[in-house]
Design an enzyme around this catalytic site. Structure first.
Site, mmCIF file in Angstrom:
data_model
loop_
_atom_site.group_PDB
_atom_site.id
_atom_site.type_symbol
_atom_site.label_atom_id
_atom_site.label_comp_id
_atom_site.label_asym_id
_atom_site.label_seq_id
_atom_site.Cartn_x
_atom_site.Cartn_y
_atom_site.Cartn_z
ATOM 1 N N THR A 1 0.838 -1.206 0.000
ATOM 2 C CA THR A 1 0.000 0.000 0.000
ATOM 3 C C THR A 1 0.868 1.249 0.000
ATOM 4 O OG1 THR A 1 -1.877 -1.071 1.090
ATOM 5 C CG2 THR A 1 -1.696 1.326 1.325
ATOM 6 N N GLN B 1 -0.638 -9.334 -6.483
ATOM 7 C CA GLN B 1 -1.200 -10.678 -6.632
ATOM 8 C C GLN B 1 -0.586 -11.438 -7.806
ATOM 9 O OE1 GLN B 1 -3.095 -12.190 -4.510
ATOM 10 N NE2 GLN B 1 -3.693 -10.471 -3.209
ATOM 11 N N CYS C 1 -8.354 -5.675 3.107
ATOM 12 C CA CYS C 1 -7.875 -4.329 3.435
ATOM 13 C C CYS C 1 -9.025 -3.342 3.569
ATOM 14 C CB CYS C 1 -6.895 -3.851 2.366
ATOM 15 S SG CYS C 1 -5.461 -4.937 2.191
#
Length: 380
Positions: A70, A177, A321
Site C-alpha cells: 500500500t 497478486q 484491506c
C-alpha cells in the site's frame, strides 16, 4: 482441523523466511552506521534486495523497500504525480483500494476506466483517456492492478504497456497478486513503477517494495534521512527484508502452479456438483490458478463466513484491506453483478501450503451451510 484458504489476503510464512528473520533479529545496530555491526546489517539488506530483484526481473538498484505494498502504491501515485507534474490520474474500476485511495489523495483529477462482465479493463476507454490527454497537452499517470485480488482476473498488461509505454505518460502496475504467479520482467518492461509485497508469497507482513525505473528515482513519499538511496526515508528493517528475500528464494520452489491450478479445478467442479446454481465470477476470463470467487444465490457471505469460521475454515468475501468489513464488493459491482448476488460473494484462494484435504474439509462444512439454506427455503 484448521483450514486456511485465504492466501490472497496473506500466505502462511515459509520456514526459510522465518529462519532468515530470526537470524537477522539476533544482529544489532543500524544499517546506515559505518561500523562493523552496521555494515553487517547493510549486507543483510543488500542480500535481500538482490533476491527480490532476481524474483521480479529487476535490477537491484531498482528495488526500493517500503513498509507495505500500500505504501509502495501510494508512493508511486502520490509521489509520481508530484515528481512528473501529472495532470490526471487514471485507474481501473476494479483496482485495489490502495490505488483508488491514493488516486483520490493525489490532488489532481481522477478518471476511472470501467471493466466488462468478467472484470477485464475497457482498453478502448483507456485509449480515449490517452488521446484526450494528448490533445490537451496533459500528462497522465495510469495505475492498473495486473491480477485482481478478489477474482484472480489477469489484466492484459502487455496491451496496456503497448498503449502507455511509448508515450510520455506514466504507468504504475500493482503486481501484488501477480508476484510469484507471473514473471514480472520489470527491467525489460515498459512499466515505469511496480508494487510488490512479501506476505502474499510467504514472507513477513510489514515489508513491500516499489520497483522503479531510473527516470522515476525522484519519486518520493517519505523524504527522511536518505535511506534507500534517498527514495524512501526511515531505518530499514533488516529482519523483514531478510524474510522477504528468503521468501523470494524459496517461493518458486514451494509454489507449484500446476498443482494449485488443479486444486482450483477440483474445487470448482465440486462446488458445481453440490450447488449447481452457484455462480463462479470471471470464469470466462484468464485468471491466476489460485483464486475462486463465487456466490450461491440466497446465501449471504456474512452467514456463510460465520458458519465456516465456526467450523475452522478461513475464507473471505474479498479484500482483507477494508477494516474487516464484509458485504458488497466494489469489484463485483464494477463488473455489473446484481447487488443481491454480490452480497453472496465468497473468495477461496490457494497457495504453497494448500492441500486436497483442505478442500474436503471446506465442503464438509459448506454442505452444512447449503443444507440449512435449502431447509429454510423449503420451509418458506
Amino acid at each position: 482441523m484448521s483450514v486456511y484458504l485465504d492466501h490472497n489476503a496473506s500466505a502462511p510464512m515459509l520456514p526459510r523466511a522465518r529462519a532468515a528473520m530470526l537470524a537477522a533479529l539476533e544482529m544489532v545496530g543500524n544499517p546506515s552506521s559505518v561500523h562493523g555491526p552496521g555494515r553487517a546489517l547493510r549486507a543483510v539488506i543488500d542480500d535481500g534486495r538482490d533476491k527480490v530483484a532476481k524474483a521480479s526481473g529487476a535490477e537491484a538498484k531498482q528495488v526500493v523497500f517500503t513498509g507495505s505494498a500500500t505504501e509502495a502504491i501510494t508512493q508511486a501515485i502520490v509521489g509520481g504525480v508530484k515528481a512528473f507534474a501529472i495532470d490526471r490520474v487514471v485507474v481501473c474500476a476494479t483496482d485495489h483500494a490502495a490505488a483508488l485511495k491514493a488516486a483520490e489523495a493525489s490532488g489532481v483529477s481522477v478518471r476511472v476506466v470501467g471493466v466488462d462482465e468478467n472484470g477485464i479493463i475497457d482498453l478502448d476507454a483507456l485509449a480515449r483517456q490517452v488521446e484526450s490527454a494528448d490533445a490537451a497537452g496533459e500528462k497522465l499517470l495510469v495505475a492498473v492492478s495486473w491480477v485482481n485480488n478478489e477474482t484472480g482476473v489477469v489484466q492484459p498488461r502487455g496491451r496496456i504497456e503497448t498503449l502507455i509505454g511509448p508515450t510520455p505518460h506514466i504507468l504504475v502496475i500493482d503486481a501484488v497478486q501477480a508476484f510469484g504467479k507471473r514473471g514480472l520482467d520489470f527491467a525489460s518492461s515498459a512499466t515505469d513503477m511496480m508494487a510488490i509485497s512479501a506476505h502474499k508469497i510467504g514472507g513477513p507482513a510489514g515489508v513491500g517494495a516499489l520497483l522503479v525505473k531510473g527516470h522515476a528515482d525522484t519519486v518520493r513519499l517519505i523524504p527522511g534521512g536518505g535511506q534507500e538511496q534517498g527514495r524512501r526515508g526511515g531505518t530499514e528493517s533488516a529482519a523483514l527484508i531478510a524474510g522477504f528475500g528468503a521468501a523470494c528464494e524459496a517461493f518458486s520452489a514451494a509454489f507449484e502452479a500446476d498443482r494449485s491450478a488443479a486444486l482450483v479445478d477440483a474445487f470448482e467442479d465440486r462446488l458445481l456438483a453440490v450447488a449447481p446454481d452457484a455462480v463462479i465470477f470471471s470464469r470466462g476470463a484468464e485468471r491466476v490458478g489460485t483464486t475462486v470467487n463465487f456466490a450461491v444465490p440466497g446465501i449471504k457471505n456474512t452467514v456463510a463466513m460465520m458458519s465456516l469460521d465456526l467450523a475452522g475454515i478461513a475464507v473471505s468475501s474479498g479484500s482483507a484491506c477494508s477494516s474487516g468489513k464484509v458485504g458488497r464488493s466494489h469489484v463485483l459491482s464494477a463488473m455489473g453483478v446484481a447487488p443481491d448476488l454480490s452480497e453472496c460473494g465468497l473468495r477461496v484462494s490457494f497457495g504453497w501450503s494448500s492441500t486436497t484435504e483442505e478442500i474436503d474439509a471446506f465442503f464438509s462444512a459448506f454442505e452444512t451451510v447449503l443444507s440449512r439454506h435449502r431447509r429454510n427455503g423449503a420451509a418458506a
